[in-house]
Motif scaffolding. Sequence first.
Motif, PDB file in Angstrom:
ATOM      1  N   ILE A  30      12.838  10.259  -1.566  1.00 30.18           N
ATOM      2  CA  ILE A  30      12.005   9.722  -2.652  1.00 30.18           C
ATOM      3  C   ILE A  30      10.931   8.792  -2.107  1.00 30.18           C
ATOM      4  CG2 ILE A  30      13.799  10.007  -4.404  1.00 30.18           C
ATOM      5  CD1 ILE A  30      14.302   6.985  -4.264  1.00 30.18           C
ATOM      6  N   GLY A  31      11.201   8.179  -0.956  1.00 29.35           N
ATOM      7  CA  GLY A  31      10.149   7.384  -0.328  1.00 29.35           C
ATOM      8  C   GLY A  31       9.025   8.254   0.188  1.00 29.35           C
ATOM      9  N   GLN A  59      15.574  18.377 -12.567  1.00 31.99           N
ATOM     10  CA  GLN A  59      15.170  17.502 -13.659  1.00 31.99           C
ATOM     11  C   GLN A  59      14.718  16.147 -13.126  1.00 31.99           C
ATOM     12  OE1 GLN A  59      18.323  16.574 -16.398  1.00 31.99           O
ATOM     13  NE2 GLN A  59      16.931  15.898 -18.016  1.00 31.99           N
ATOM     14  N   LEU A  60      15.441  15.645 -12.155  1.00 30.12           N
ATOM     15  CA  LEU A  60      15.111  14.338 -11.584  1.00 30.12           C
ATOM     16  C   LEU A  60      13.769  14.380 -10.865  1.00 30.12           C
ATOM     17  CD1 LEU A  60      16.010  11.473 -11.232  1.00 30.12           C
ATOM     18  CD2 LEU A  60      17.460  12.182  -9.323  1.00 30.12           C
ATOM     19  N   ASP A  61      13.522  15.429 -10.101  1.00 27.63           N
ATOM     20  CA  ASP A  61      12.231  15.564  -9.420  1.00 27.63           C
ATOM     21  C   ASP A  61      11.083  15.603 -10.426  1.00 27.63           C
ATOM     22  OD1 ASP A  61      12.934  15.476  -6.754  1.00 27.63           O
ATOM     23  OD2 ASP A  61      13.352  17.608  -6.630  1.00 27.63           O
ATOM     24  N   HIS A  62      11.290  16.322 -11.514  1.00 27.86           N
ATOM     25  CA  HIS A  62      10.261  16.401 -12.555  1.00 27.86           C
ATOM     26  C   HIS A  62       9.976  15.020 -13.142  1.00 27.86           C
ATOM     27  CE1 HIS A  62       7.960  18.011 -15.933  1.00 27.86           C
ATOM     28  NE2 HIS A  62       8.712  17.263 -16.734  1.00 27.86           N
ATOM     29  N   LEU A  63      11.032  14.255 -13.416  1.00 29.25           N
ATOM     30  CA  LEU A  63      10.856  12.923 -14.010  1.00 29.25           C
ATOM     31  C   LEU A  63      10.172  11.959 -13.037  1.00 29.25           C
ATOM     32  CD1 LEU A  63      14.296  12.554 -15.798  1.00 29.25           C
ATOM     33  CD2 LEU A  63      12.065  12.566 -16.915  1.00 29.25           C
ATOM     34  N   LEU A  64      10.581  11.974 -11.783  1.00 23.62           N
ATOM     35  CA  LEU A  64       9.982  11.068 -10.803  1.00 23.62           C
ATOM     36  C   LEU A  64       8.510  11.382 -10.589  1.00 23.62           C
ATOM     37  CD1 LEU A  64      12.844  10.838  -8.141  1.00 23.62           C
ATOM     38  CD2 LEU A  64      12.282   9.202  -9.953  1.00 23.62           C
ATOM     39  N   ALA A  65       8.164  12.663 -10.601  1.00 24.18           N
ATOM     40  CA  ALA A  65       6.767  13.054 -10.429  1.00 24.18           C
ATOM     41  C   ALA A  65       5.910  12.603 -11.597  1.00 24.18           C
ATOM     42  CB  ALA A  65       6.669  14.569 -10.261  1.00 24.18           C
ATOM     43  N   ASN A  66       6.487  12.577 -12.796  1.00 25.25           N
ATOM     44  CA  ASN A  66       5.722  12.211 -13.986  1.00 25.25           C
ATOM     45  C   ASN A  66       5.740  10.711 -14.279  1.00 25.25           C
ATOM     46  OD1 ASN A  66       4.689  14.732 -15.701  1.00 25.25           O
ATOM     47  ND2 ASN A  66       6.594  15.320 -14.685  1.00 25.25           N
ATOM     48  N   PRO A 115       0.839  -1.210   0.000  1.00 26.46           N
ATOM     49  CA  PRO A 115       0.000   0.000   0.000  1.00 26.46           C
ATOM     50  C   PRO A 115       0.868   1.251   0.000  1.00 26.46           C
ATOM     51  CG  PRO A 115       0.059  -0.971   2.182  1.00 26.46           C
ATOM     52  CD  PRO A 115       0.752  -1.945   1.287  1.00 26.46           C
ATOM     53  N   PRO A 116       0.311   2.401  -0.386  1.00 31.23           N
ATOM     54  CA  PRO A 116       1.071   3.656  -0.359  1.00 31.23           C
ATOM     55  C   PRO A 116       1.587   3.947   1.049  1.00 31.23           C
ATOM     56  CG  PRO A 116      -0.953   3.937  -1.600  1.00 31.23           C
ATOM     57  CD  PRO A 116      -1.049   2.606  -0.939  1.00 31.23           C
ATOM     58  N   SER A 117       2.746   4.616   1.100  1.00 30.30           N
ATOM     59  CA  SER A 117       3.348   4.910   2.388  1.00 30.30           C
ATOM     60  C   SER A 117       4.211   6.161   2.291  1.00 30.30           C
ATOM     61  CB  SER A 117       4.198   3.730   2.865  1.00 30.30           C
ATOM     62  OG  SER A 117       4.919   4.047   4.030  1.00 30.30           O
ATOM     63  N   PHE A 118       4.286   6.922   3.388  1.00 27.52           N
ATOM     64  CA  PHE A 118       5.186   8.065   3.454  1.00 27.52           C
ATOM     65  C   PHE A 118       6.585   7.648   3.925  1.00 27.52           C
ATOM     66  CE2 PHE A 118       1.106  10.379   3.816  1.00 27.52           C
ATOM     67  CZ  PHE A 118       1.277  11.233   2.737  1.00 27.52           C
ATOM     68  N   ARG A 119       6.688   6.413   4.401  1.00 26.88           N
ATOM     69  CA  ARG A 119       7.990   5.899   4.845  1.00 26.88           C
ATOM     70  C   ARG A 119       8.171   4.518   4.241  1.00 26.88           C
ATOM     71  NH1 ARG A 119      11.173   3.356   8.714  1.00 26.88           N
ATOM     72  NH2 ARG A 119      12.754   4.673   9.723  1.00 26.88           N
ATOM     73  N   THR A 120       8.570   4.510   3.002  1.00 29.49           N
ATOM     74  CA  THR A 120       8.626   3.245   2.266  1.00 29.49           C
ATOM     75  C   THR A 120       9.775   2.375   2.754  1.00 29.49           C
ATOM     76  OG1 THR A 120       9.979   4.304   0.569  1.00 29.49           O
ATOM     77  CG2 THR A 120       7.608   4.216   0.178  1.00 29.49           C
ATOM     78  N   GLN A 121       9.555   1.080   2.649  1.00 25.60           N
ATOM     79  CA  GLN A 121      10.579   0.106   2.995  1.00 25.60           C
ATOM     80  C   GLN A 121      11.346  -0.259   1.735  1.00 25.60           C
ATOM     81  OE1 GLN A 121      10.721  -0.423   6.138  1.00 25.60           O
ATOM     82  NE2 GLN A 121      12.339  -1.976   6.329  1.00 25.60           N
ATOM     83  N   GLY A 122      12.649  -0.452   1.885  1.00 30.09           N
ATOM     84  CA  GLY A 122      13.472  -0.852   0.758  1.00 30.09           C
ATOM     85  C   GLY A 122      14.120  -2.208   1.002  1.00 30.09           C
ATOM     86  N   TYR A 162       7.715  10.610  -3.183  1.00 26.63           N
ATOM     87  CA  TYR A 162       7.240   9.964  -4.414  1.00 26.63           C
ATOM     88  C   TYR A 162       6.780   8.518  -4.210  1.00 26.63           C
ATOM     89  CZ  TYR A 162       9.539  13.997  -6.484  1.00 26.63           C
ATOM     90  OH  TYR A 162       9.919  15.283  -6.797  1.00 26.63           O
ATOM     91  N   ASP A 163       6.782   8.037  -2.956  1.00 27.32           N
ATOM     92  CA  ASP A 163       6.312   6.674  -2.655  1.00 27.32           C
ATOM     93  C   ASP A 163       7.111   5.625  -3.428  1.00 27.32           C
ATOM     94  OD1 ASP A 163       4.695   4.842  -1.327  1.00 27.32           O
ATOM     95  OD2 ASP A 163       3.231   4.776  -2.951  1.00 27.32           O
ATOM     96  N   ILE A 164       8.425   5.794  -3.469  1.00 23.73           N
ATOM     97  CA  ILE A 164       9.321   4.879  -4.185  1.00 23.73           C
ATOM     98  C   ILE A 164      10.064   4.010  -3.179  1.00 23.73           C
ATOM     99  CG2 ILE A 164      11.380   4.715  -5.650  1.00 23.73           C
ATOM    100  CD1 ILE A 164      10.541   7.396  -6.897  1.00 23.73           C
ATOM    101  N   SER A 165      10.103   2.708  -3.447  1.00 21.73           N
ATOM    102  CA  SER A 165      10.911   1.794  -2.641  1.00 21.73           C
ATOM    103  C   SER A 165      12.267   1.617  -3.316  1.00 21.73           C
ATOM    104  CB  SER A 165      10.232   0.429  -2.518  1.00 21.73           C
ATOM    105  OG  SER A 165       9.125   0.483  -1.649  1.00 21.73           O
TER     106      SER A 165
END
Length: 292
Positions: free
Chosen positions: A164-165, A125-132, A49-56, A168-171
């Motif tokens: 990024i976790g 640039q990276l923030d823009h790409l991750l958001a899209n 599920p979505p999380s503000f503190r993603t596990q990696g 952008y909710d990235i693990s």
Amino acid sequence: MSDHLLDHVRPYLDRDPEERIAYIRAPRWIGHHVARDSHRRLAELLSRPPSFRTQGLMLVGPYANGKTMIAERFAVEHLRSSPEQRVWIAQTREGAGLGHFYASILRALRAPGGDIWDVGRKAEQLDHLLANLKPRVLIFDEFHNALRGRARDVEAVFAFLRRIGRQYDISPVLIGEVAIYDFVNATSEMASRFDLVAVPRWQYDENYLMLLDSLEAALPLARTSDLSNEPMARRVFSISEGLIGEIIAIVTKAAVAAIRSGSERITRAGVDELRHVPISHRRNAALRESLL
């Protein structure tokens, strides 16, 4: 008789030798127990599920032991089954600091400007790409390359992984050598964010013998090689030092030699004739002197 071969491999016995050699040399996926467990753990990151503190995850183990292939196979399977790309692999560049690290990710995301010097512009640039693009899992292969700089540079890299976790909710998935484990576990805060998937050297046990049987069944040789029998299995294990990349390389070279010699089977003598030098011996002083 070809009963020792997999059904889809048997037809290759009717091909000419060069076609068989090309098939033998082609990269192949070995779905061993560690690889299957790694894929299960990676799949859990996609389905969480979505999380503000993603596990990696950390995939940690020695060189030449299949870690990159595990990640690449997972990414390919994801692409085949998903309408959108949610898994990306970044080859972590050599070099310290955020500039090199950002450039690794920009290259992975197929973005221009990865070589610009302005770190701030790279970050934007990276923030823009991750958001899209909205990646769900971002895999950093050879992440130990990012850990060779100054302490403040390494901390900046880990701060980026935390951000990024949250943003952008990235693990993140970190792949590489044991240095990754040491750095992540240097603080309780980072240690709580990453689970370990160990990819250790193989032991001489039933799993290893099953691996040899799987390889033999996948190589179009007309005669049985009995790779899992003593002393063949012991010899391959000794010179491979328990590294799956080395095991496959040795068996592949021996199979090619068996086709070219007409013996159509891998033998202990054939393996010895390869004169394979174990990785730990390749910096041997006597061997080096012989090259001068």
